[in-house]
Design an enzyme around this catalytic site. Sequence first.
Site, PDB file in Angstrom:
ATOM      1  N   CYS A   8       3.865 -60.032-107.852  1.00 19.80           N
ATOM      2  CA  CYS A   8       4.356 -58.659-107.992  1.00 19.80           C
ATOM      3  C   CYS A   8       4.970 -58.396-109.364  1.00 19.80           C
ATOM      4  O   CYS A   8       4.630 -57.406-110.051  1.00 19.80           O
ATOM      5  CB  CYS A   8       5.347 -58.348-106.877  1.00 19.80           C
ATOM      6  SG  CYS A   8       6.867 -59.343-106.912  1.00 19.80           S
TER       7      CYS A   8
ATOM      8  N   HIS B   1      10.684 -58.091-104.089  1.00 18.91           N
ATOM      9  CA  HIS B   1       9.367 -57.504-104.374  1.00 18.91           C
ATOM     10  C   HIS B   1       9.533 -56.283-105.259  1.00 18.91           C
ATOM     11  O   HIS B   1      10.553 -55.579-105.198  1.00 18.91           O
ATOM     12  CB  HIS B   1       8.678 -57.107-103.058  1.00 18.91           C
ATOM     13  CG  HIS B   1       7.276 -56.606-103.237  1.00 18.91           C
ATOM     14  ND1 HIS B   1       6.290 -57.346-103.836  1.00 18.91           N
ATOM     15  CD2 HIS B   1       6.699 -55.416-102.892  1.00 18.91           C
ATOM     16  CE1 HIS B   1       5.160 -56.651-103.851  1.00 18.91           C
ATOM     17  NE2 HIS B   1       5.393 -55.474-103.283  1.00 18.91           N
TER      18      HIS B   1
ATOM     19  N   GLU C 199       0.607 -52.391-106.152  1.00 23.39           N
ATOM     20  CA  GLU C 199       1.392 -53.615-105.994  1.00 23.39           C
ATOM     21  C   GLU C 199       0.481 -54.815-105.835  1.00 23.39           C
ATOM     22  O   GLU C 199      -0.689 -54.697-105.448  1.00 23.39           O
ATOM     23  CB  GLU C 199       2.288 -53.525-104.757  1.00 23.39           C
ATOM     24  CG  GLU C 199       1.490 -53.403-103.459  1.00 23.39           C
ATOM     25  CD  GLU C 199       2.310 -53.594-102.204  1.00 23.39           C
ATOM     26  OE1 GLU C 199       3.500 -53.963-102.306  1.00 23.39           O
ATOM     27  OE2 GLU C 199       1.763 -53.374-101.103  1.00 23.39           O
TER      28      GLU C 199
END
Length: 411
Positions: A319, A373, A385
């Site tokens: 990420c 994240h 993402e």
Amino acid sequence: MTLPSAGRALRLVTLTSGFAIGMSVLVPGASARPSDPPGPSAKDVERSERDVREQAAEVGRTKAMLAQADGELDRLAVTAEAAVERYNGELVQLRRAQETYRDVQGRLAEADRRVEQARAELATFAAQVYQDNTGYDPMSSAVAGEGGPQGFMDRAGMVKMLAERRTAMFRRVEASKTVADVFRRQAKTALDEQGAATRRADEAKRLAQDAVATQQEAVQRIETDKRRLEHKLGKAQAHAAEVKRARERARERAREKAQTRKFRSDFPVPKEVPPEARGAIAVEAALKWLGTPYSWGGGDMDGPTYGIDQGAGTVGFDCSGLTMYAWNKAGVRLDHWTGTQWTSGPHIPISRLRAGDLVFFATNRSDPATIHHVGLYLSDGRMVEAPYTGARVRIASIHRHDLIGATRPAG
């Protein structure tokens, strides 16, 4: 005044050159990426579902046949069991008939022995009488014999009585023999009939057992067919599910492409790169890697790389690697870590997000230290993402229970 203007111009040239270099790196990569194969059509999905329904119907019919065959097997098993028991009963009756026949045969043999004995005694008696009277005149014997006339009379009465007793005994023996002979014939008839009944029962037992064996084979055959059809049904269901998934993946790819085109049209890359345009450039850069595998620790400022540990064998992004790469293309250097990316610029209210802003997620929404994240905001509550191991770079909603906030990186 001249120097600051020259400085601004120099910075603008630098950003524009950097953006152009970044685009020159990204565009060939995107053009070299093979086009996505067309996904299954709605007809393909319907065809696979129809196949599943047909296979399921066939399995249902086979199950019904199996239930019917099982029921018939149960009925035949009961019939066979009854036939076996009937045969067992006939065997018992046969043994009894055999015993009765042997008993009557013994009684008949005893009667024959008694008849022969009576005959022998009668013959001896007759010989004795004859011998006693041989050579004598009956009148002389009556006058001169032992005891005189009275003795003669006594002897004559005794002879008569003995003769009558022997005759009665002979008649009784003959009658016993006749009765025994009748019993023997009856016992022989009963034995023959019982033997025939036993043979019929044995044949019925054999036929019933053969029917059970045949039905068992039929049940086993239907059971085998059922398992085969269930296996085919399972494969058809798996195929239908895969067709659905493939169609969904294709539709998602189409949506992502449409979204990419939307963002490209919504955020055209300007010839000059002012700060407010950097987010659009970051978005443009990230969207070029849709479908790239997630790789833990993967990604740098130049693009996807091999990761570490679980990602050691996969080229891709994690990420923070994706957001680092994307913002680098917009001229902003970020660390490969959500911790410093969270502090890389001002925090932006969710209601004021714009393309390129970083959105963060944490296990404890009141504690930024638990951020785990980050994604790159697009618009309409969606982000691009790199989600997790086994997944690929994708477009997803930001509205999750662990959304903690957003940051707009500053150069």
